[in-house]
Design an enzyme around this catalytic site. Structure first.
Site, PDB file in Angstrom:
ATOM      1  N   LEU A  27     -10.732   5.947   5.422  1.00 52.20           N
ATOM      2  CA  LEU A  27      -9.391   5.385   5.222  1.00 52.20           C
ATOM      3  C   LEU A  27      -9.425   4.114   4.368  1.00 52.20           C
ATOM      4  CD1 LEU A  27      -6.360   5.527   6.103  1.00 52.20           C
ATOM      5  CD2 LEU A  27      -6.972   3.928   7.938  1.00 52.20           C
ATOM      6  N   HIS A  61      -2.578   0.611  -1.602  1.00 53.07           N
ATOM      7  CA  HIS A  61      -2.604   0.011  -0.267  1.00 53.07           C
ATOM      8  C   HIS A  61      -2.145  -1.442  -0.388  1.00 53.07           C
ATOM      9  CE1 HIS A  61      -3.739  -0.489   3.881  1.00 53.07           C
ATOM     10  NE2 HIS A  61      -4.346  -1.609   3.550  1.00 53.07           N
TER      11      HIS A  61
HETATM   12  C1  GAR Z   1       4.060   0.231  -0.177  1.00 51.47           C
HETATM   13  O1  GAR Z   1       3.962  -1.138   0.104  1.00 51.47           O
HETATM   14  C2  GAR Z   1       2.690   0.874  -0.111  1.00 51.47           C
HETATM   15  O2  GAR Z   1       1.659   0.055  -0.587  1.00 51.47           O
HETATM   16  C3  GAR Z   1       2.540   1.098   1.363  1.00 51.47           C
HETATM   17  O3  GAR Z   1       3.803   1.521   1.804  1.00 51.47           O
HETATM   18  C4  GAR Z   1       4.806   0.956   0.952  1.00 51.47           C
HETATM   19  C5  GAR Z   1       5.644   2.089   0.427  1.00 51.47           C
HETATM   20  O4  GAR Z   1       6.742   1.618  -0.283  1.00 51.47           O
HETATM   21  N1  GAR Z   1       1.520   2.073   1.651  1.00 51.47           N
HETATM   22  C6  GAR Z   1       0.772   2.047   2.728  1.00 51.47           C
HETATM   23  O5  GAR Z   1       0.882   1.221   3.607  1.00 51.47           O
HETATM   24  C7  GAR Z   1      -0.254   3.158   2.792  1.00 51.47           C
HETATM   25  N2  GAR Z   1      -1.193   2.920   3.838  1.00 51.47           N
HETATM   26  P1  GAR Z   1       7.572   2.600  -1.223  1.00 51.47           P
HETATM   27  O6  GAR Z   1       7.882   3.860  -0.402  1.00 51.47           O
HETATM   28  O7  GAR Z   1       8.815   1.834  -1.547  1.00 51.47           O
HETATM   29  O8  GAR Z   1       6.727   2.907  -2.426  1.00 51.47           O
END
Ligand code: GAR
Length: 203
Positions: free
Chosen positions: A155, A120
Protein backbone atom coordinates in the site's frame (compact mmCIF):
# COMPACT_ATOMS: atom_id res chain seq x y z
CA UNK A 1 -1.85 3.71 -37.74
CA UNK A 2 -0.75 3.53 -34.09
CA UNK A 3 -3.58 2.44 -31.81
CA UNK A 4 -4.93 5.00 -29.35
CA UNK A 5 -3.36 4.79 -25.93
CA UNK A 6 -6.35 4.61 -23.65
CA UNK A 7 -6.33 5.95 -20.13
CA UNK A 8 -8.91 4.66 -17.65
CA UNK A 9 -9.36 6.64 -14.43
CA UNK A 10 -10.73 5.11 -11.23
CA UNK A 11 -12.49 7.32 -8.67
CA UNK A 12 -14.56 6.95 -5.51
CA UNK A 13 -15.74 10.49 -4.86
CA UNK A 14 -15.43 14.09 -5.99
CA UNK A 15 -13.08 13.30 -8.83
CA UNK A 16 -11.28 16.65 -8.84
CA UNK A 17 -7.98 14.98 -9.77
CA UNK A 18 -9.75 13.11 -12.57
CA UNK A 19 -11.20 16.42 -13.78
CA UNK A 20 -7.74 18.01 -13.73
CA UNK A 21 -6.41 15.13 -15.85
CA UNK A 22 -9.32 15.36 -18.31
CA UNK A 23 -8.78 19.13 -18.65
CA UNK A 24 -5.03 18.67 -19.16
CA UNK A 25 -5.66 16.01 -21.81
CA UNK A 26 -7.88 18.46 -23.70
CA UNK A 27 -5.88 21.65 -23.19
CA UNK A 28 -2.50 20.05 -23.86
CA UNK A 29 -3.71 17.97 -26.82
CA UNK A 30 -2.68 14.55 -25.52
CA UNK A 31 -4.53 12.89 -28.39
CA UNK A 32 -2.60 14.73 -31.09
CA UNK A 33 0.74 14.75 -29.29
CA UNK A 34 0.82 11.30 -27.71
CA UNK A 35 -2.11 9.43 -29.21
CA UNK A 36 -3.56 9.28 -25.70
CA UNK A 37 -7.16 9.70 -24.64
CA UNK A 38 -9.13 9.46 -21.39
CA UNK A 39 -11.33 6.58 -22.47
CA UNK A 40 -13.40 5.94 -19.34
CA UNK A 41 -13.99 6.78 -15.69
CA UNK A 42 -14.86 3.88 -13.42
CA UNK A 43 -16.14 4.18 -9.85
CA UNK A 44 -16.88 1.77 -7.03
CA UNK A 45 -19.67 4.14 -5.94
CA UNK A 46 -22.70 4.94 -8.06
CA UNK A 47 -23.08 8.35 -6.39
CA UNK A 48 -19.48 9.45 -6.93
CA UNK A 49 -19.80 13.09 -7.96
CA UNK A 50 -17.01 12.82 -10.48
CA UNK A 51 -19.12 10.54 -12.70
CA UNK A 52 -21.29 13.52 -13.67
CA UNK A 53 -18.25 15.54 -14.75
CA UNK A 54 -17.06 12.64 -16.90
CA UNK A 55 -20.47 12.23 -18.55
CA UNK A 56 -20.70 15.97 -19.20
CA UNK A 57 -17.36 15.72 -20.99
CA UNK A 58 -18.48 12.83 -23.18
CA UNK A 59 -16.38 10.24 -21.36
CA UNK A 60 -17.77 6.74 -20.83
CA UNK A 61 -18.46 5.78 -17.23
CA UNK A 62 -19.01 2.54 -15.37
CA UNK A 63 -19.79 1.56 -11.79
CA UNK A 64 -18.55 -1.61 -10.12
CA UNK A 65 -19.98 -1.53 -6.61
CA UNK A 66 -17.64 -3.33 -4.23
CA UNK A 67 -20.58 -4.10 -1.93
CA UNK A 68 -22.03 -6.44 -4.58
CA UNK A 69 -19.05 -8.83 -4.43
CA UNK A 70 -18.31 -11.46 -1.80
CA UNK A 71 -14.53 -10.88 -1.71
CA UNK A 72 -11.82 -8.43 -2.74
CA UNK A 73 -10.72 -10.94 -5.38
CA UNK A 74 -14.20 -11.14 -6.91
CA UNK A 75 -14.54 -7.34 -6.94
CA UNK A 76 -11.10 -6.86 -8.47
CA UNK A 77 -11.80 -9.49 -11.14
CA UNK A 78 -14.92 -7.61 -12.24
CA UNK A 79 -13.09 -4.29 -12.04
CA UNK A 80 -10.36 -5.67 -14.34
CA UNK A 81 -12.92 -7.01 -16.77
CA UNK A 82 -14.68 -3.63 -16.85
CA UNK A 83 -11.46 -1.66 -17.33
CA UNK A 84 -10.07 -3.95 -20.03
CA UNK A 85 -13.35 -3.92 -21.98
CA UNK A 86 -12.69 -0.23 -22.70
CA UNK A 87 -9.60 -1.07 -24.73
CA UNK A 88 -9.66 -2.86 -28.08
CA UNK A 89 -6.26 -4.40 -27.28
CA UNK A 90 -7.71 -5.74 -24.06
CA UNK A 91 -5.71 -3.58 -21.70
CA UNK A 92 -5.45 0.22 -21.46
CA UNK A 93 -2.07 1.97 -21.63
CA UNK A 94 -2.60 3.53 -18.21
CA UNK A 95 -4.91 2.91 -15.28
CA UNK A 96 -4.97 5.98 -13.04
CA UNK A 97 -6.20 5.83 -9.45
CA UNK A 98 -7.56 9.26 -8.55
CA UNK A 99 -9.08 9.17 -5.08
CA UNK A 100 -10.00 5.50 -5.54
CA UNK A 101 -10.47 4.38 -1.96
CA UNK A 102 -10.14 0.61 -2.26
CA UNK A 103 -7.16 -1.57 -1.40
CA UNK A 104 -6.32 -3.61 -4.49
CA UNK A 105 -5.35 -7.27 -4.55
CA UNK A 106 -1.86 -8.38 -5.65
CA UNK A 107 -3.48 -10.02 -8.68
CA UNK A 108 -4.99 -6.71 -9.82
CA UNK A 109 -1.71 -4.86 -9.30
CA UNK A 110 0.26 -7.52 -11.19
CA UNK A 111 -2.21 -7.38 -14.10
CA UNK A 112 -1.47 -3.67 -14.63
CA UNK A 113 2.15 -3.69 -13.52
CA UNK A 114 4.04 -0.65 -14.82
CA UNK A 115 0.85 1.01 -16.05
CA UNK A 116 -0.96 1.61 -12.74
CA UNK A 117 -0.55 5.00 -11.03
CA UNK A 118 -1.82 6.51 -7.80
CA UNK A 119 -1.78 9.86 -6.06
CA UNK A 120 -1.46 9.88 -2.30
CA UNK A 121 -2.03 13.02 -0.21
CA UNK A 122 1.23 12.93 1.76
CA UNK A 123 4.94 13.21 1.21
CA UNK A 124 5.57 9.48 1.01
CA UNK A 125 7.11 7.52 2.58
CA UNK A 126 5.55 9.55 5.42
CA UNK A 127 1.94 8.73 6.26
CA UNK A 128 0.79 5.93 3.99
CA UNK A 129 -2.86 4.96 4.58
CA UNK A 130 -5.69 7.17 5.78
CA UNK A 131 -6.04 10.49 7.69
CA UNK A 132 -2.78 11.83 6.30
CA UNK A 133 -3.50 15.51 6.97
CA UNK A 134 -4.63 14.97 10.54
CA UNK A 135 -1.52 12.88 11.22
CA UNK A 136 0.79 15.50 9.66
CA UNK A 137 -0.74 18.20 11.90
CA UNK A 138 -0.56 15.99 15.01
CA UNK A 139 3.11 15.26 14.36
CA UNK A 140 3.84 18.96 14.08
CA UNK A 141 5.05 18.65 10.47
CA UNK A 142 6.00 21.98 8.96
CA UNK A 143 5.52 20.68 5.46
CA UNK A 144 3.02 18.34 3.87
CA UNK A 145 2.26 17.43 0.29
CA UNK A 146 1.33 14.78 -2.21
CA UNK A 147 3.04 11.99 -4.13
CA UNK A 148 2.31 10.45 -7.52
CA UNK A 149 3.68 6.91 -7.62
CA UNK A 150 3.64 3.65 -9.48
CA UNK A 151 1.42 1.15 -7.68
CA UNK A 152 2.90 -2.02 -6.22
CA UNK A 153 1.29 -4.70 -4.08
CA UNK A 154 2.39 -2.83 -0.96
CA UNK A 155 0.00 0.00 0.00
CA UNK A 156 1.21 3.49 -1.02
CA UNK A 157 4.60 2.20 -2.17
CA UNK A 158 6.19 2.14 -5.61
CA UNK A 159 8.48 4.41 -7.58
CA UNK A 160 7.73 8.10 -7.07
CA UNK A 161 6.99 10.03 -10.25
CA UNK A 162 6.24 13.45 -8.73
CA UNK A 163 5.89 15.17 -5.38
CA UNK A 164 4.63 18.58 -4.30
CA UNK A 165 5.30 20.30 -0.98
CA UNK A 166 3.10 22.80 0.85
CA UNK A 167 3.57 24.50 4.23
CA UNK A 168 1.54 23.42 7.23
CA UNK A 169 0.25 26.59 8.89
CA UNK A 170 -0.29 26.91 12.66
CA UNK A 171 -4.00 27.55 12.07
CA UNK A 172 -4.47 24.50 9.81
CA UNK A 173 -7.21 21.95 10.29
CA UNK A 174 -7.15 18.68 8.33
CA UNK A 175 -9.63 20.28 5.91
CA UNK A 176 -7.65 23.46 5.23
CA UNK A 177 -4.46 21.46 4.78
CA UNK A 178 -6.24 18.97 2.49
CA UNK A 179 -7.49 21.84 0.32
CA UNK A 180 -3.97 23.32 0.02
CA UNK A 181 -2.52 19.92 -0.90
CA UNK A 182 -5.32 19.22 -3.38
CA UNK A 183 -4.53 22.32 -5.45
CA UNK A 184 -1.01 20.93 -5.88
CA UNK A 185 -2.31 17.45 -6.71
CA UNK A 186 -4.18 18.99 -9.63
CA UNK A 187 -0.86 20.24 -11.01
CA UNK A 188 1.45 17.29 -10.42
CA UNK A 189 -0.83 14.42 -11.44
CA UNK A 190 -1.53 15.58 -15.02
CA UNK A 191 2.11 16.61 -15.38
CA UNK A 192 3.41 13.21 -14.24
CA UNK A 193 1.06 11.41 -16.62
CA UNK A 194 2.10 13.65 -19.50
CA UNK A 195 5.77 12.96 -18.75
CA UNK A 196 5.10 9.21 -18.91
CA UNK A 197 3.20 9.60 -22.19
CA UNK A 198 5.97 11.74 -23.66
CA UNK A 199 8.65 9.29 -22.56
CA UNK A 200 6.87 6.27 -23.99
CA UNK A 201 6.01 8.15 -27.23
CA UNK A 202 9.72 8.88 -27.67
CA UNK A 203 10.82 5.23 -27.42
C1 GAR B 1 -7.16 13.27 -3.07
O1 GAR B 1 -6.63 14.10 -2.07
C2 GAR B 1 -6.29 12.03 -3.22
O2 GAR B 1 -4.93 12.27 -3.05
C3 GAR B 1 -6.81 11.17 -2.11
O3 GAR B 1 -8.20 11.35 -2.11
C4 GAR B 1 -8.50 12.66 -2.61
C5 GAR B 1 -9.45 12.51 -3.76
O4 GAR B 1 -9.92 13.74 -4.21
N1 GAR B 1 -6.46 9.79 -2.30
C6 GAR B 1 -6.23 8.95 -1.31
O5 GAR B 1 -6.32 9.25 -0.14
C7 GAR B 1 -5.84 7.56 -1.76
N2 GAR B 1 -5.35 6.79 -0.67
P1 GAR B 1 -10.65 13.86 -5.62
O6 GAR B 1 -11.72 12.76 -5.67
O7 GAR B 1 -11.26 15.22 -5.60
O8 GAR B 1 -9.61 13.68 -6.69
Amino acid sequence: MTPTRNIVILISGGGSNMAAIVRAAQQRHWQQRYGATVRAVVSNKADAKGLQFAQQHGIATAVVDHKSYPSREAFDAELMRTIDAFDPQGQPALVVLAGFMRILTPGFVAHYQGRLLNIHPSLLPAFPGLHTHQRAIEYGCQFAGATVHQVTAELDHGEYLAQAVVPVLPTDTPDTLAARVLTQEHLIYPRAIEQLLAASAAT
